[in-house]
Design an enzyme around this catalytic site. Structure first.
Site, PDB file in Angstrom:
ATOM      1  N   ASP A   1      49.688   6.118 -25.134  1.00  0.00           N
ATOM      2  CA  ASP A   1      48.547   6.919 -24.708  1.00  0.00           C
ATOM      3  C   ASP A   1      48.735   7.484 -23.304  1.00  0.00           C
ATOM      4  O   ASP A   1      48.304   8.595 -23.004  1.00  0.00           O
ATOM      5  CB  ASP A   1      47.268   6.076 -24.750  1.00  0.00           C
ATOM      6  CG  ASP A   1      46.746   5.900 -26.167  1.00  0.00           C
ATOM      7  OD1 ASP A   1      47.255   6.574 -27.080  1.00  0.00           O
ATOM      8  OD2 ASP A   1      45.816   5.091 -26.360  1.00  0.00           O
ATOM      9  N   GLY A   2      49.383   6.713 -22.428  1.00  0.00           N
ATOM     10  CA  GLY A   2      49.631   7.198 -21.077  1.00  0.00           C
ATOM     11  C   GLY A   2      50.487   8.445 -21.066  1.00  0.00           C
ATOM     12  O   GLY A   2      50.257   9.369 -20.279  1.00  0.00           O
TER      13      GLY A   2
ATOM     14  N   ARG B   1      24.004   0.065  -6.192  1.00  0.00           N
ATOM     15  CA  ARG B   1      24.795  -0.732  -5.265  1.00  0.00           C
ATOM     16  C   ARG B   1      25.773  -1.556  -6.089  1.00  0.00           C
ATOM     17  O   ARG B   1      25.387  -2.237  -7.036  1.00  0.00           O
ATOM     18  CB  ARG B   1      23.924  -1.689  -4.437  1.00  0.00           C
ATOM     19  CG  ARG B   1      22.805  -1.045  -3.651  1.00  0.00           C
ATOM     20  CD  ARG B   1      23.323  -0.225  -2.489  1.00  0.00           C
ATOM     21  NE  ARG B   1      22.238   0.192  -1.609  1.00  0.00           N
ATOM     22  CZ  ARG B   1      21.436   1.224  -1.825  1.00  0.00           C
ATOM     23  NH1 ARG B   1      21.577   1.938  -2.932  1.00  0.00           N
ATOM     24  NH2 ARG B   1      20.489   1.543  -0.957  1.00  0.00           N
TER      25      ARG B   1
ATOM     26  N   THR C   1      36.844   3.708 -25.460  1.00  0.00           N
ATOM     27  CA  THR C   1      37.664   2.584 -25.918  1.00  0.00           C
ATOM     28  C   THR C   1      38.569   2.050 -24.804  1.00  0.00           C
ATOM     29  O   THR C   1      39.290   1.081 -25.011  1.00  0.00           O
ATOM     30  CB  THR C   1      38.547   2.997 -27.109  1.00  0.00           C
ATOM     31  OG1 THR C   1      39.417   4.059 -26.692  1.00  0.00           O
ATOM     32  CG2 THR C   1      37.690   3.470 -28.277  1.00  0.00           C
TER      33      THR C   1
ATOM     34  N   LYS D   1      35.023   0.432 -22.147  1.00  0.00           N
ATOM     35  CA  LYS D   1      34.837  -0.742 -22.998  1.00  0.00           C
ATOM     36  C   LYS D   1      35.070  -2.030 -22.218  1.00  0.00           C
ATOM     37  O   LYS D   1      34.363  -3.024 -22.406  1.00  0.00           O
ATOM     38  CB  LYS D   1      35.773  -0.684 -24.207  1.00  0.00           C
ATOM     39  CG  LYS D   1      35.581  -1.841 -25.189  1.00  0.00           C
ATOM     40  CD  LYS D   1      36.503  -1.709 -26.378  1.00  0.00           C
ATOM     41  CE  LYS D   1      36.262  -2.838 -27.375  1.00  0.00           C
ATOM     42  NZ  LYS D   1      36.473  -4.183 -26.796  1.00  0.00           N
ATOM     43  N   SER D   2      36.058  -2.022 -21.320  1.00  0.00           N
ATOM     44  CA  SER D   2      36.328  -3.227 -20.526  1.00  0.00           C
ATOM     45  C   SER D   2      35.180  -3.554 -19.586  1.00  0.00           C
ATOM     46  O   SER D   2      35.040  -4.686 -19.138  1.00  0.00           O
ATOM     47  CB  SER D   2      37.621  -3.049 -19.732  1.00  0.00           C
ATOM     48  OG  SER D   2      37.456  -2.128 -18.668  1.00  0.00           O
TER      49      SER D   2
ATOM     50  N   ALA E   1      30.385  -3.912 -11.646  1.00  0.00           N
ATOM     51  CA  ALA E   1      29.927  -5.009 -10.777  1.00  0.00           C
ATOM     52  C   ALA E   1      28.750  -4.592  -9.909  1.00  0.00           C
ATOM     53  O   ALA E   1      28.817  -4.627  -8.677  1.00  0.00           O
ATOM     54  CB  ALA E   1      31.088  -5.515  -9.912  1.00  0.00           C
TER      55      ALA E   1
END
Length: 267
Positions: free
Chosen positions: A45-46, A147, A160, A164-165, A184
Site C-alpha cells: 500500500d505504501g 485538547r 482502515t 482504525k488504530s 489521546a
C-alpha cells in the site's frame, strides 16, 4: 494504452517488475512513465500511496492497479504469482474503473494564502512535544475546543489505516464520508471533547483552528512542519482515485482478509 510501473526496490519486487515489463512488451503495450493511462504499482500500500502522490496532477486521467509482493494490502488486489492473468485481463477487457473518494485539504496562512493538498488515506494535525489546543468547526459552527495529542481526518479507504488504530469505524468507500478521530484527548472537569469518532457528510467541512503558531500536519504519513497558519479546512474532494476493476475489487473482502482472515461457516 500507455503503462507505467511504480515499485519498491526489494529483490522479490524487482523480479516481478521485470516479468511484468516482459509481458507488457509481448502484448505491445506502450511504456510511458510521464503520461500513462495505467499505473501498475508493485509492492504494498505504501508503494501505491507514493505513486498516487507522484501522479497527483494527472489523477483524473489515470487508473491504478496494485500488485502486492508482501502482505495483502487494501489497494493491491493482485498477487505476484497472478501477473500473467492480470496482463491478460488488461489486454482483453474494456476499461472499467472503481472510484474511491479523496480528502481535500486547504491550509490557510495568517496572510490569507491557501495551500491545497490531496490525501488518499488521511491527514492529522499534531504537536510534537506539547498538547495540541484547537477549535473544531463543522460548517463554520464551533463544535468543540480540543485538547490532546491531535486530530485525524480520514477518507473511507483510509478508515482502515491510522483512523482504525485510533478507534474509528471502518467506512465503506461508497459513502464518501469523512471521519474525524481524536488522538489521546484530554477530558476532565476543565476540558471536554466528544471523545468519539465522528462521521461527516460529504457536503460538509471540518475546520481546525490551532491555538498555536507551530504544529505538524501529516498527509498520508508525510510530515509538514507548519508555522503561522490560521486554519486547516477538510472536505471530500471533487477528485477521486480510479482503480482498474476486473470484477474482483471488493472492499469488504479486503477488510476481512486483513483483520479477520479465514472464517468457517457454522451451518
Amino acid at each position: 494504452m500507455k503503462i507505467a510501473i511504480a515499485h519498491n526496490n526489494y529483490p522479490e519486487t524487482l523480479k516481478v517488475v521485470a516479468h511484468i515489463k516482459q509481458l507488457l512488451e509481448e502484448r505491445d503495450f506502450v511504456y510511458d512513465e510521464k503520461y500513462p493511462d495505467i499505473v501498475i504499482t508493485v509492492g504494498g500500500d505504501g508503494t501505491l500511496i507514493n505513486a498516487f502522490h507522484r501522479y497527483i496532477n494527472q489523477i483524473d486521467s489515470i487508473r491504478f492497479i496494485g500488485v502486492h509482493t508482501g502482505h495483502l494490502g487494501f489497494y493491491t488486489d493482485w498477487r505476484s504469482c497472478d501477473v500473467e492473468k492480470m496482463i491478460d485481463a488488461l489486454a482483453s477487457s474494456q476499461a472499467e474503473s472503481v472510484k474511491y473518494p479523496l480528502l481535500d485539504i486547504i491550509l490557510i496562512t495568517e496572510s490569507g494564502e491557501k495551500e491545497h493538498y490531496l490525501a488518499l488515506n488521511e491527514s492529522a494535525v499534531k504537536r510534537v512535544s506539547h498538547t495540541l489546543e484547537a477549535n473544531v468547526y463543522i460548517d463554520d459552527e464551533l463544535f468543540e475546543n480540543f485538547r490532546g495529542d491531535g486530530l485525524c481526518i480520514s477518507t473511507p479507504t483510509g478508515s482502515t489505516a491510522y483512523g482504525k488504530s485510533l478507534g474509528g469505524a471502518v467506512i465503506a468507500p461508497g459513502l464518501k464520508a469523512l471521519q474525524m478521530t481524536e488522538i489521546a484527548s484530554i477530558n476532565n472537569q476543565v476540558f471536554r471533547t466528544l471523545s468519539s469518532p465522528m462521521v461527516i457528510a460529504p457536503d460538509q467541512q471540518v475546520m481546525i483552528v490551532p491555538n498555536s503558531d507551530h504544529f505538524v500536519l501529516t498527509i498520508d504519513g508525510e510530515r509538514l512542519n507548519v508555522r503561522n497558519a490560521k486554519k486547516i479546512v477538510y472536505q471530500i474532494s471533487k477528485k477521486s482515485i480510479q482503480f482498474d476493476r476486473f470484477g474482483h475489487h471488493h472492499f469488504w473482502s479486503r477488510v476481512k482478509d486483513a483483520f479477520i482472515g479465514e472464517t468457517h461457516d457454522a451451518f
